[in-house]
Motif scaffolding. Structure first.
Motif, mmCIF file in Angstrom:
data_model
loop_
_atom_site.group_PDB
_atom_site.id
_atom_site.type_symbol
_atom_site.label_atom_id
_atom_site.label_comp_id
_atom_site.label_asym_id
_atom_site.label_seq_id
_atom_site.Cartn_x
_atom_site.Cartn_y
_atom_site.Cartn_z
ATOM 1 N N PHE A 163 1.101 4.014 -3.054
ATOM 2 C CA PHE A 163 0.779 5.426 -2.809
ATOM 3 C C PHE A 163 1.967 6.313 -3.168
ATOM 4 N N TYR A 173 -5.150 4.973 -0.889
ATOM 5 C CA TYR A 173 -4.193 4.485 0.109
ATOM 6 C C TYR A 173 -4.926 4.007 1.358
ATOM 7 N N VAL A 175 -2.578 7.390 8.134
ATOM 8 C CA VAL A 175 -3.266 7.748 6.892
ATOM 9 C C VAL A 175 -4.617 8.397 7.186
ATOM 10 N N CYS A 233 0.840 -1.210 0.000
ATOM 11 C CA CYS A 233 0.000 0.000 0.000
ATOM 12 C C CYS A 233 0.871 1.254 0.000
ATOM 13 N N HIS A 261 -5.743 9.949 -4.367
ATOM 14 C CA HIS A 261 -4.776 8.890 -4.113
ATOM 15 C C HIS A 261 -4.665 8.567 -2.623
#
Length: 295
Positions: free
Chosen positions: A35, A57, A81, A31, A53
């Motif tokens: 990203f 992610y 995140v 991941c 994006h």
């Protein structure tokens, strides 16, 4: 007739294979790499291409939840995140045209958002969060990944930087015992002239407040864009303190009569810290270690 040792071992291996097939392999690195590749050369910040994006992610990380359930690195990345999504106001930006950013949308389909860049937002890449945690009696995981068990009775600096300071206080778990456990955590978020005043949070074995010591829950110009804030994840048991300008999350849990604390912070911020006595940077002194470090 009972089973032989070989038969029990064979059953154990088959069960492990079935579990592995069912749960899958924890793979958050894919991941992160995806990203990083998608956003190379893209302007970071509160704009639609970046948020598209970032949403991909987050979805990729969330899909790892089952396989990575017991992985401390996964939980740190997940918090990181989610914090980037909040700091960059991505949900609001993606909602402006009724899209959620996960259904094949490409960055070329959207112009850069005219929204001004948040002066208090994190300016670094934030792709490699590091983790430090203090828990149990007490076990310590420092930012470089080393584990150790320490005595560290009394007050000790867990982290100290120009942005944030964390101090923990540990007490003996029983008379004549070398082992200790954390009974108090103090978090000092230092003032930022542009973004907001200093804030202090204190937790103890008796209380895990859902606000800073002055009764407020955030520092900044308004609640919708806080420079720092504290939120209650589970009433009386778990709080999260976020500092947007350094993309850092402090997690404090109350477990029985004791506390545990974990810090997720970008590696590029850690690299700027001085090499002073900080549990998260250098670990505990040899004289305070109850066992050899485990890597």
């Amino acid at each position: 007739m009972g089973w032989s040792l070989f038969e029990w071992l064979l059953l154990w291996v088959l069960c492990r294979l079935l579990i592995a097939e069912e749960i899958g392999v924890c793979d958050t690195q894919s991941c992160i790499k995806d990203f990083s590749s998608r956003t190379r050369g893209l302007r970071e910040g509160p704009n639609r291409p970046y948020c598209v994006h970032l949403k991909h992610y987050m979805k990729c990380v969330q899909e790892q939840s089952k396989a990575c359930h017991g992985n401390i690195l996964f939980h740190g990345i997940k918090i990181s995140v989610e914090t980037l999504m909040v700091n960059n106001r991505c949900e609001q930006i993606l909602a402006q045209e009724g899209h959620d950013g996960v259904d094949g949308e490409e960055e070329d389909a959207y112009p850069v958002s005219p929204l001004p860049e948040d002066p208090c937002g994190y300016k670094g890449p934030g792709l490699n969060p590091a983790h430090c945690g203090l828990f149990g009696d007490p076990h310590l995981k420092i930012f470089n990944g080393t584990f150790m068990t320490c005595r560290v009775k009394g007050a000790w600096p867990m982290l100290s930087s120009s942005h944030l300071a964390i101090q923990v206080t540990n007490e003996a778990v029983a008379p004549d015992f070398k082992a200790t456990a954390t009974t108090k955590v103090t978090v000092l978020i230092k003032s930022n002239p542009t973004c907001g005043p200093a804030k202090t949070y204190e937790a103890s074995s008796e209380s895990l407040p859902k606000a800073f010591i002055d009764g407020t829950t955030f520092s900044g110009h308004d609640l919708s864009h806080p420079f720092a804030n504290v939120t209650e994840s589970e009433s009386g048991r778990h709080v999260l303190i976020r500092i947007k300008s350094i993309n850092t999350v402090v997690s404090i849990r109350k477990i029985g009569n004791y506390l545990s604390v974990a810090v997720t912070m970008p590696e590029e911020i850690i690299e700027t810290m001085s090499d002073t006595m900080q549990l998260c940077i250098n670990g505990c002194p040899i004289s305070e270690q109850l066992s050899e470090a485990i890597h």
